[in-house]
Motif scaffolding. Structure first.
Motif, short mmCIF file in Angstrom:
data_model
loop_
_atom_site.label_atom_id
_atom_site.label_comp_id
_atom_site.label_asym_id
_atom_site.label_seq_id
_atom_site.Cartn_x
_atom_site.Cartn_y
_atom_site.Cartn_z
N LEU A 132 10.35 3.76 5.44
CA LEU A 132 10.59 2.64 6.35
C LEU A 132 11.77 2.92 7.28
N ILE A 133 12.79 3.57 6.75
CA ILE A 133 13.95 3.93 7.59
C ILE A 133 13.52 4.91 8.67
N LYS A 134 12.75 5.92 8.28
CA LYS A 134 12.28 6.90 9.26
C LYS A 134 11.36 6.25 10.29
N ALA A 192 0.84 -1.21 0.00
CA ALA A 192 0.00 0.00 0.00
C ALA A 192 0.87 1.25 0.00
N LEU A 193 1.97 1.23 0.74
CA LEU A 193 2.89 2.36 0.75
C LEU A 193 3.50 2.58 -0.63
N ARG A 194 3.87 1.48 -1.28
CA ARG A 194 4.47 1.60 -2.61
C ARG A 194 3.46 2.15 -3.62
N ASP A 208 12.42 4.32 -3.66
CA ASP A 208 13.27 5.12 -2.78
C ASP A 208 12.45 5.80 -1.70
N LEU A 209 11.28 6.29 -2.08
CA LEU A 209 10.40 6.97 -1.13
C LEU A 209 9.91 6.00 -0.05
N ALA A 226 -1.98 5.06 8.96
CA ALA A 226 -2.02 6.52 8.82
C ALA A 226 -0.67 7.13 9.18
N TRP A 227 -0.02 6.59 10.20
CA TRP A 227 1.28 7.10 10.63
C TRP A 227 2.32 6.93 9.52
N LEU A 228 2.35 5.75 8.90
CA LEU A 228 3.30 5.48 7.82
C LEU A 228 2.99 6.32 6.58
#
Length: 179
Positions: A40-42, A17-19, A34-35, A58-60
């Protein structure tokens, strides 16, 4: 199972979903990857700031959205491919009706105001609830509903369609007319 591994499993489950959301913002697979990686790193670095029991999705998405807009502001200062020669070399004629319709939809989406496009993508494409989208965008529930409604209406007007089912039919006729 520890709280960390449970949290990690939930984050991993949200990567597709993030991608998808990252791609809808950047329109480039490499930039979207990259985004998502930056997000994920943050998220991992700041996992101690996440409050268990709140909406992880929602946080991600908020981290991803903020990272994207930070990068956009940075890139405004950069000058790349001024003549558009490289971008022009990447163009390819669509080979299927759906790719023509998708390209037309992308063009129409780019004509929407940023906040309308963002609301429509979060609710329509990412499948978030209005409440989740409002939380991500930092606005009221009614505002997000209004933005989605206006975005849908404007999108149909831009694409010269009566309703959503007309969009593919219009694109198929356009392609048939070119053949």
């Amino acid at each position: 199972m520890t709280a960390t591994s449970s949290w990690r499993d939930e984050v991993v489950a949200l990567i597709p979903a993030l991608r998808a959301f990252a791609w809808s913002l950047s329109h480039n697979g490499s930039d979207a990857d990259d985004l998502v990686q930056d997000t994920l790193i943050k998220a991992w670095t700041n996992r101690d700031k996440f409050e268990m029991g709140t909406n992880l999705r929602a946080w991600l998405f908020t981290i991803l959205r903020n990272t994207y807009y930070t990068n956009v502001l940075r890139r405004r200062r950069e000058v790349r491919d001024e003549q558009g020669e490289y971008a022009g070399a990447l163009k390819a004629a669509p080979t299927q009706d759906w790719s023509v319709a998708m390209r037309s939809l992308q063009t129409a989406l780019q004509q929407l105001p940023d906040e309308h496009r963002e609301a429509l993508i979060l609710v329509g494409a990412a499948g978030l609830s209005y409440e989740e989208a409002a939380e991500i965008c930092g606005c009221a529930l009614g505002t997000i509903k209004s933005r989605v409604n206006r975005a849908r209406a404007r999108l149909l007007k831009i694409m010269d369609a009566e309703d959503a089912t007309d969009v593919m039919a219009l694109e198929t006729l356009t392609v048939a007319g070119r053949a």
